[in-house]
Scaffold this motif. Structure first.
Motif, PDB file in Angstrom:
ATOM      1  N   ASP A 186       0.813  -1.217   0.000  1.00  0.00           N
ATOM      2  CA  ASP A 186       0.000   0.000   0.000  1.00  0.00           C
ATOM      3  C   ASP A 186       0.846   1.267   0.000  1.00  0.00           C
ATOM      4  N   ALA A 187       2.146   1.123   0.183  1.00  0.00           N
ATOM      5  CA  ALA A 187       3.043   2.280   0.087  1.00  0.00           C
ATOM      6  C   ALA A 187       3.323   2.572  -1.380  1.00  0.00           C
ATOM      7  N   ASP A 188       3.943   3.708  -1.641  1.00  0.00           N
ATOM      8  CA  ASP A 188       4.234   4.084  -3.024  1.00  0.00           C
ATOM      9  C   ASP A 188       5.732   4.283  -3.188  1.00  0.00           C
ATOM     10  N   ASN A 189       6.158   4.262  -4.452  1.00  0.00           N
ATOM     11  CA  ASN A 189       7.532   4.603  -4.836  1.00  0.00           C
ATOM     12  C   ASN A 189       8.553   3.618  -4.268  1.00  0.00           C
ATOM     13  N   TRP A 190       8.415   2.359  -4.672  1.00  0.00           N
ATOM     14  CA  TRP A 190       9.402   1.345  -4.291  1.00  0.00           C
ATOM     15  C   TRP A 190       9.670   0.415  -5.457  1.00  0.00           C
ATOM     16  N   LEU A 191      10.832  -0.228  -5.390  1.00  0.00           N
ATOM     17  CA  LEU A 191      11.225  -1.257  -6.353  1.00  0.00           C
ATOM     18  C   LEU A 191      11.659  -2.493  -5.585  1.00  0.00           C
ATOM     19  N   LEU A 192      11.011  -3.607  -5.863  1.00  0.00           N
ATOM     20  CA  LEU A 192      11.382  -4.901  -5.295  1.00  0.00           C
ATOM     21  C   LEU A 192      12.119  -5.691  -6.361  1.00  0.00           C
ATOM     22  N   HIS A 193      13.377  -5.996  -6.101  1.00  0.00           N
ATOM     23  CA  HIS A 193      14.183  -6.850  -6.985  1.00  0.00           C
ATOM     24  C   HIS A 193      14.137  -8.255  -6.390  1.00  0.00           C
ATOM     25  N   LEU A 194      13.319  -9.114  -6.985  1.00  0.00           N
ATOM     26  CA  LEU A 194      13.114 -10.479  -6.508  1.00  0.00           C
ATOM     27  C   LEU A 194      13.868 -11.413  -7.440  1.00  0.00           C
ATOM     28  N   GLU A 195      14.921 -12.024  -6.932  1.00  0.00           N
ATOM     29  CA  GLU A 195      15.838 -12.770  -7.791  1.00  0.00           C
ATOM     30  C   GLU A 195      16.027 -14.204  -7.317  1.00  0.00           C
ATOM     31  N   CYS A 196      15.755 -15.143  -8.227  1.00  0.00           N
ATOM     32  CA  CYS A 196      15.910 -16.576  -7.951  1.00  0.00           C
ATOM     33  C   CYS A 196      17.117 -17.133  -8.687  1.00  0.00           C
ATOM     34  N   PHE A 197      17.946 -17.865  -7.971  1.00  0.00           N
ATOM     35  CA  PHE A 197      19.064 -18.566  -8.601  1.00  0.00           C
ATOM     36  C   PHE A 197      18.545 -19.657  -9.542  1.00  0.00           C
ATOM     37  N   ASP A 198      17.443 -20.299  -9.199  1.00  0.00           N
ATOM     38  CA  ASP A 198      16.822 -21.282 -10.085  1.00  0.00           C
ATOM     39  C   ASP A 198      16.335 -20.583 -11.360  1.00  0.00           C
ATOM     40  N   PRO A 199      16.319 -21.323 -12.512  1.00  0.00           N
ATOM     41  CA  PRO A 199      16.639 -22.749 -12.686  1.00  0.00           C
ATOM     42  C   PRO A 199      18.095 -23.054 -13.008  1.00  0.00           C
ATOM     43  N   HIS A 200      19.007 -22.277 -12.435  1.00  0.00           N
ATOM     44  CA  HIS A 200      20.441 -22.593 -12.520  1.00  0.00           C
ATOM     45  C   HIS A 200      20.689 -23.993 -11.953  1.00  0.00           C
ATOM     46  N   GLU A 201      21.711 -24.638 -12.472  1.00  0.00           N
ATOM     47  CA  GLU A 201      22.092 -25.948 -11.934  1.00  0.00           C
ATOM     48  C   GLU A 201      22.612 -25.815 -10.508  1.00  0.00           C
ATOM     49  N   PRO A 202      22.539 -26.837  -9.655  1.00  0.00           N
ATOM     50  CA  PRO A 202      21.980 -28.167  -9.916  1.00  0.00           C
ATOM     51  C   PRO A 202      20.466 -28.119 -10.076  1.00  0.00           C
ATOM     52  N   PHE A 203      19.940 -28.956 -10.947  1.00  0.00           N
ATOM     53  CA  PHE A 203      18.520 -28.946 -11.275  1.00  0.00           C
ATOM     54  C   PHE A 203      17.739 -29.809 -10.288  1.00  0.00           C
ATOM     55  N   ALA A 204      17.708 -29.349  -9.049  1.00  0.00           N
ATOM     56  CA  ALA A 204      17.063 -30.109  -7.972  1.00  0.00           C
ATOM     57  C   ALA A 204      15.696 -29.504  -7.680  1.00  0.00           C
ATOM     58  N   ALA A 205      14.649 -30.323  -7.804  1.00  0.00           N
ATOM     59  CA  ALA A 205      13.280 -29.863  -7.553  1.00  0.00           C
ATOM     60  C   ALA A 205      12.536 -30.915  -6.749  1.00  0.00           C
ATOM     61  N   PRO A 206      11.505 -30.527  -6.002  1.00  0.00           N
ATOM     62  CA  PRO A 206      10.696 -31.493  -5.251  1.00  0.00           C
ATOM     63  C   PRO A 206      10.091 -32.560  -6.177  1.00  0.00           C
ATOM     64  N   ALA A 207       9.793 -33.708  -5.577  1.00  0.00           N
ATOM     65  CA  ALA A 207       9.345 -34.868  -6.355  1.00  0.00           C
ATOM     66  C   ALA A 207       8.104 -34.588  -7.184  1.00  0.00           C
ATOM     67  N   ARG A 208       7.185 -33.764  -6.672  1.00  0.00           N
ATOM     68  CA  ARG A 208       5.930 -33.563  -7.406  1.00  0.00           C
ATOM     69  C   ARG A 208       6.162 -32.867  -8.749  1.00  0.00           C
ATOM     70  N   PHE A 209       7.244 -32.101  -8.874  1.00  0.00           N
ATOM     71  CA  PHE A 209       7.586 -31.511 -10.167  1.00  0.00           C
ATOM     72  C   PHE A 209       8.369 -32.508 -11.023  1.00  0.00           C
ATOM     73  N   ARG A 210       9.253 -33.251 -10.377  1.00  0.00           N
ATOM     74  CA  ARG A 210      10.075 -34.200 -11.133  1.00  0.00           C
ATOM     75  C   ARG A 210       9.242 -35.329 -11.733  1.00  0.00           C
ATOM     76  N   GLU A 211       8.167 -35.721 -11.069  1.00  0.00           N
ATOM     77  CA  GLU A 211       7.324 -36.817 -11.544  1.00  0.00           C
ATOM     78  C   GLU A 211       6.621 -36.501 -12.858  1.00  0.00           C
ATOM     79  N   ARG A 212       6.564 -35.256 -13.218  1.00  0.00           N
ATOM     80  CA  ARG A 212       5.920 -34.866 -14.473  1.00  0.00           C
ATOM     81  C   ARG A 212       6.741 -35.253 -15.695  1.00  0.00           C
TER      82      ARG A 212
END
Length: 514
Positions: A186-212
């Motif tokens: 609800d505030a104004d004038n901000w920048l959120l830099h949200l950065e994920c290392f994924d999908p960089h290797e190692p390609f490790a994901a929970p089983a429910r994604f891997r089963e696909r």
């Protein structure tokens, strides 16, 4: 204005449904593209991770002057500039390179920051006597550490502490993002830099994604290719690609949760969302795994960029053909918050392109310190290498002598000279340090998987007839035109004399610096 800048690492463009991918389900990235403007000809600038981020922060190319390293004292970071005019900037990231020697000055440019621990060989969890025999049985030989300084052992230790999905870094990173939004939406004038290392290797994901993505592979864990030529069996290739697909699917789902959050709180009316990556990744295409060592084929260099801006909601679902690159993000982020870029910035704000497509540049150069200098005009790609990679002179220009995981060695600094500054160093002179060389005599920017270059032959590709870059062509007129454009763009970026000489180009008079 409120801005959410989402940056993934190694987000392969042609794996995304919004860019024509079909092997991996990425409905949330596709959903975002349907309400945003998608850029079809977006390219890297400098490679790999931290050089790309220096491009992103400064709006200038890094690779012509130095390798992997920190922001310099004279660098003008978009985040620090925004802070100076009252915009609150916050970094949330599990990209642990920010907290190593070679990235240590980036996160402090933000108003605040949060580090999510545990990715790859982040020195997160301590295990004095790790179960080496169990690890040897648990992981494929390709992933076994090759000496005491190989971070794969630290990765194995870190993964011991990731049991449930909530323990993985991607979910924790997005949860931190939601916490920020809960407190500040609800505030104004901000920048959120949200950065994920994924999908960089190692390609490790929970089983429910891997089963696909079943493959039939029954061996030990195989989810981390080395940066080398493809030598694996067909089943091993399938397994590695399936693990990348699983990790990408997790990124897609959690990015979708951000879209859900935007919907729930009606944030699209006053918040811009920018989605991109630093570079792509080769998954055995061109008989290579990874990045850095091989030529920068489009699987690495041609990357996604998608922007949703509330003022351009009528353009939702449109695509742009203008040639853009990573250096354009810095002036765009400034422009979003009403700020003009410094005169040193070479990138262009993309705000006008959100309204309508238009030419932005004729060509873009990109590359990695010590490797080829590459160029594309959108039709052709041209990789220009020195005739002899072992005989080229190359220097690092810096006041922050740090490599990936270490400071410059005293022996290297003993050879340093004080050089006149460049047009972007604000009158500051620099250390001029001879580049390190590998066993072959090739200059290298940082140690590790990218410590040498192969397939170093100058080649030209016509993307119109050969989009997969499988058949080099010979066209003297096109090559001469692109080589002239390389020289002009290098001069515009105030490249040092040796950057021209290594490519057999004439040195502009103004580059004849001491």
């Amino acid at each position: 204005m409120k801005t959410i800048f989402v940056l993934f690492d190694s987000l392969v463009r042609n794996a995304l449904e919004c860019y024509g991918g079909s092997a991996v389900a990425t409905p949330q990235f596709k959903r975002f593209a349907q309400r945003a403007v998608t850029f079809d000809n977006h390219y890297v600038g400098s490679l790999p991770c931290m050089p790309a981020r220096r491009d992103l922060h400064t709006g200038r190319l890094n690779f012509l002057h130095r390798s992997w390293g920190a922001l310099e004292p004279f660098d003008q970071s978009f985040s620090e500039l925004l802070r100076s005019q009252g915009t609150y900037t916050h970094l949330i990231s599990d990209h642990y390179h920010y907290w190593e020697d070679g990235g240590a000055t980036y996160h402090n440019r933000y108003s605040s920051w949060e580090f999510i621990r545990g990715q790859e060989w982040d020195k997160w969890k301590a295990m004095v006597q790790p179960p080496l025999e169990r690890f040897k049985q648990m992981y494929h030989p390709l992933q076994q550490p090759e000496g005491p300084n190989d971070g794969r052992l630290q990765t194995m230790v870190n993964r011991e502490y990731m049991k449930s999905e909530a323990d993985y870094c991607c979910p924790r990173t997005f949860q931190a993002g939601f916490d920020f939004l809960d407190a500040n939406r609800d505030a104004d004038n901000w920048l959120l830099h949200l950065e994920c290392f994924d999908p960089h290797e190692p390609f490790a994901a929970p089983a429910r994604f891997r089963e696909r993505y079943p493959t039939g592979y029954t061996g030990p864990i195989l989810d981390w290719p080395r940066y080398k030529r493809h030598e694996e069996t067909a089943l091993e290739v399938q397994e590695l690609r399936a693990n990348y697909a699983a990790l990408l699917s997790m990124c897609d789902e959690y990015f979708g949760r951000l879209l859900d959050y935007m919907d729930r709180y009606d944030m699209w009316k006053d918040t811009t969302v920018v989605l991109s990556t630093d570079h792509g990744f080769l998954l055995a295409e061109h008989d290579w795994w990874g990045k850095n060592r091989m030529p920068f084929f489009n699987e690495i260099a041609h990357i996604p960029l998608v922007i949703a801006h509330p003022a351009f909601a009528a353009q939702a679902g449109q695509r742009r053909q203008a040639l853009t690159q990573t250096t354009d993000l810095m002036p765009t982020l400034l422009d979003l918050h009403g700020m003009k870029p410094p005169a040193t910035v070479e990138g262009h704000s993309l705000m006008p392109l959100l309204a309508q497509d238009m030419p932005l540049r004729e060509a873009a150069i990109y590359g990695m310190f010590g490797a080829a200098t590459n160029i594309t005009d959108g039709r052709y790609t041209y990789f220009r290498y020195p005739h002899d990679m072992t005989r080229q002179d190359l220097y690092e220009y810096t006041l922050m002598p740090m490599h990936l995981k270490s400071m410059f060695a005293v022996a290297d600094l003993a050879q340093a000279e004080l050089a006149r500054g460049f047009n972007f160093t604000q009158g500051v002179p620099l250390l001029k340090v001879p580049a390190r060389r590998n066993a072959k005599g090739q200059p290298v920017g940082h140690t590790g998987q990218g410590s040498g270059y192969e397939d170093t032959t100058t080649v030209l590709f016509d993307l119109a007839s050969d989009p997969a870059q499988l058949q080099p062509i010979r066209d003297a007129a096109v090559e001469a035109r692109l080589l002239s454009q390389i020289g002009n763009l290098m001069a515009k970026n105030d490249a040092p004399p040796e950057a021209f000489l290594r490519l057999d180009l004439s040195v502009p008079a103004k580059s004849m610096r001491v």
